[in-house]
Motif scaffolding. Structure first.
Motif, PDB file in Angstrom:
ATOM      1  N   HIS A 237     -72.271 -43.989   9.491  1.00 42.56           N
ATOM      2  CA  HIS A 237     -72.867 -43.760   8.171  1.00 42.56           C
ATOM      3  C   HIS A 237     -73.009 -45.348   7.760  1.00 42.56           C
ATOM      4  O   HIS A 237     -72.443 -46.368   8.346  1.00 42.56           O
ATOM      5  CB  HIS A 237     -71.754 -43.407   7.143  1.00 42.56           C
ATOM      6  CG  HIS A 237     -70.493 -44.376   7.200  1.00 42.56           C
ATOM      7  ND1 HIS A 237     -69.581 -44.347   7.974  1.00 42.56           N
ATOM      8  CD2 HIS A 237     -70.045 -45.275   6.348  1.00 42.56           C
ATOM      9  CE1 HIS A 237     -68.498 -44.944   7.593  1.00 42.56           C
ATOM     10  NE2 HIS A 237     -68.827 -45.744   6.539  1.00 42.56           N
TER      11      HIS A 237
ATOM     12  N   ASP B  39     -72.418 -47.862   4.112  1.00 44.98           N
ATOM     13  CA  ASP B  39     -71.925 -47.940   3.026  1.00 44.98           C
ATOM     14  C   ASP B  39     -72.951 -48.107   1.891  1.00 44.98           C
ATOM     15  O   ASP B  39     -74.039 -48.741   1.859  1.00 44.98           O
ATOM     16  CB  ASP B  39     -70.668 -49.176   2.731  1.00 44.98           C
ATOM     17  CG  ASP B  39     -69.913 -48.547   3.721  1.00 44.98           C
ATOM     18  OD1 ASP B  39     -69.531 -47.759   4.284  1.00 44.98           O
ATOM     19  OD2 ASP B  39     -68.932 -49.584   3.841  1.00 44.98           O
TER      20      ASP B  39
ATOM     21  N   HIS C  86     -72.075 -47.886  10.790  1.00 42.53           N
ATOM     22  CA  HIS C  86     -70.785 -48.153  11.562  1.00 42.53           C
ATOM     23  C   HIS C  86     -69.994 -47.108  11.622  1.00 42.53           C
ATOM     24  O   HIS C  86     -70.328 -45.826  10.869  1.00 42.53           O
ATOM     25  CB  HIS C  86     -70.013 -49.250  10.644  1.00 42.53           C
ATOM     26  CG  HIS C  86     -69.656 -48.868   9.326  1.00 42.53           C
ATOM     27  ND1 HIS C  86     -70.675 -49.208   8.445  1.00 42.53           N
ATOM     28  CD2 HIS C  86     -68.759 -48.567   8.786  1.00 42.53           C
ATOM     29  CE1 HIS C  86     -70.170 -48.903   7.082  1.00 42.53           C
ATOM     30  NE2 HIS C  86     -69.030 -48.402   7.366  1.00 42.53           N
TER      31      HIS C  86
END
Ligand code: OGA
Ligand code: NI
Length: 308
Positions: A187, A189, A244
């Motif tokens: 994903h 952030d 990440h």
């Protein structure tokens, strides 16, 4: 290779002019490549971090009936949640202890920062509040270094964060996950920056690099900092909001693990637009003006609608 990809940056000289220029230069370089770096010399008191981790672990290891009292009641992210998969989570927004009326004024969207916090007890609440304050100071310092790295006035971002809606999230990863199970799926952030304390040298956090995954080298006592989507917008795609994930390290698979990222999120109504014409748009780059509320409600819809 990994050392350059996720550099370790010492912040201790950030209050001198020469130190600041060197630090801003190193940060700018990291943000253009991996979007990740570790910071040492950050000045966050070890005692505070230790009590934060001890208190939070204490909560996750309570008997089920006691934990259940802090369960999320269906809206937002506050309190204890079990999203499914190899972990559970406890979260609180910095806005979650404002009055109902004040929270109601934080935008027209059903945003998670408008929902009241749920607290297991007073010690837990006090510790989380203190940690939120320390993470806010550290994040604001880093935003000032970002501004310097982008050749902006160091205070450029200040008025975008004077009513920030940041989120503190504790992930409690269960021991012995299914073989190959990721602790956290790939994903990006969504906010401006994320800071995450590194407790030990076990690792597990990986950053996408082409078709590969590179490990973030764990530096005990440091904070890993990464750029979120809003920072990529702000820089017109010049800085990377990098994908990440978290894997379970072999030697660690029989242990539970806790991680407590702080997501520094601007004011709900801050308008994010590229500050100068910069890099050509990346596939994911979003170059139109967007408010923080709009962006988060878009992400909530596209992330959770499909799976429910
Ligand atoms: C996250 C995240 C990393 C970790 O919660 O967004 O990337 O180590 N967490 O838990
Ligand atoms: Ni993340």
């Amino acid at each position: 290779m990994t050392d350059d990809f996720v550099p370790v940056i010492d912040l201790s000289a950030r209050n001198t002019e020469a130190g600041r220029a060197a630090i801003a230069g190193a940060i700018g370089k990291a943000c253009e490549t991996s979007g990740f770096f570790s910071v040492v010399g950050h000045g966050v008191a070890r005692d505070l971090v230790e009590s934060m981790y001890t208190t939070t672990k204490g909560f996750f290891t309570l008997p089920e009936t006691e934990k259940e009292r802090s369960a999320n009641r269906g809206t937002g992210v506050s309190g204890l949640r079990r999203p499914g998969g190899p972990y559970e989570a406890f979260a609180a927004h910095v806005t979650g202890d404002l009055s109902d009326e004040e929270r109601g004024r934080l935008g027209d969207y059903p945003a998670t920062w408008k929902v009241a916090n749920i607290w297991p007890d007073d010690t837990f609440r006090t510790t989380w509040h203190r940690y939120m304050a320390a993470m806010t100071d550290l994040s604001a310092d880093i935003m000032r270094l970002f501004a310097s790295a982008l050749d902006l006035d160091p205070n450029f971002f200040d008025d975008k964060f004077d009513r920030h809606v940041s989120l503190l999230l504790a992930n409690y990863y269960y021991p012995r996950p299914a073989p190959d199970a990721l602790r956290r799926e790939a994903h990006t952030d969504w906010g401006s920056l994320t800071v995450l304390y590194v407790e030990d040298d076990l690792g597990g956090l990986q950053v996408a690099h082409g078709d590969d995954w590179l490990a973030v080298p764990p530096v005990p006592g440091s904070f890993v900092v990464n750029i979120g989507d809003l920072m990529a917008f702000w820089t017109g795609g010049r800085w990377a909001s990098t994908v990440h994930r978290v894997v379970t390290p072999e030697q660690d698979s029989t242990r539970s693990r806790i991680s407590i990222p702080f997501f520094y999120l601007p004011n709900h109504d801050a308008s994010i637009e590229p500050m100068q014409p910069l890099a050509p748009a990346q596939p994911e780059a979003h170059l139109e003006r967007v408010t923080v509320g709009q962006w988060f409600s878009h992400k909530m819809q596209t992330t959770y609608q499909a799976s429910s």
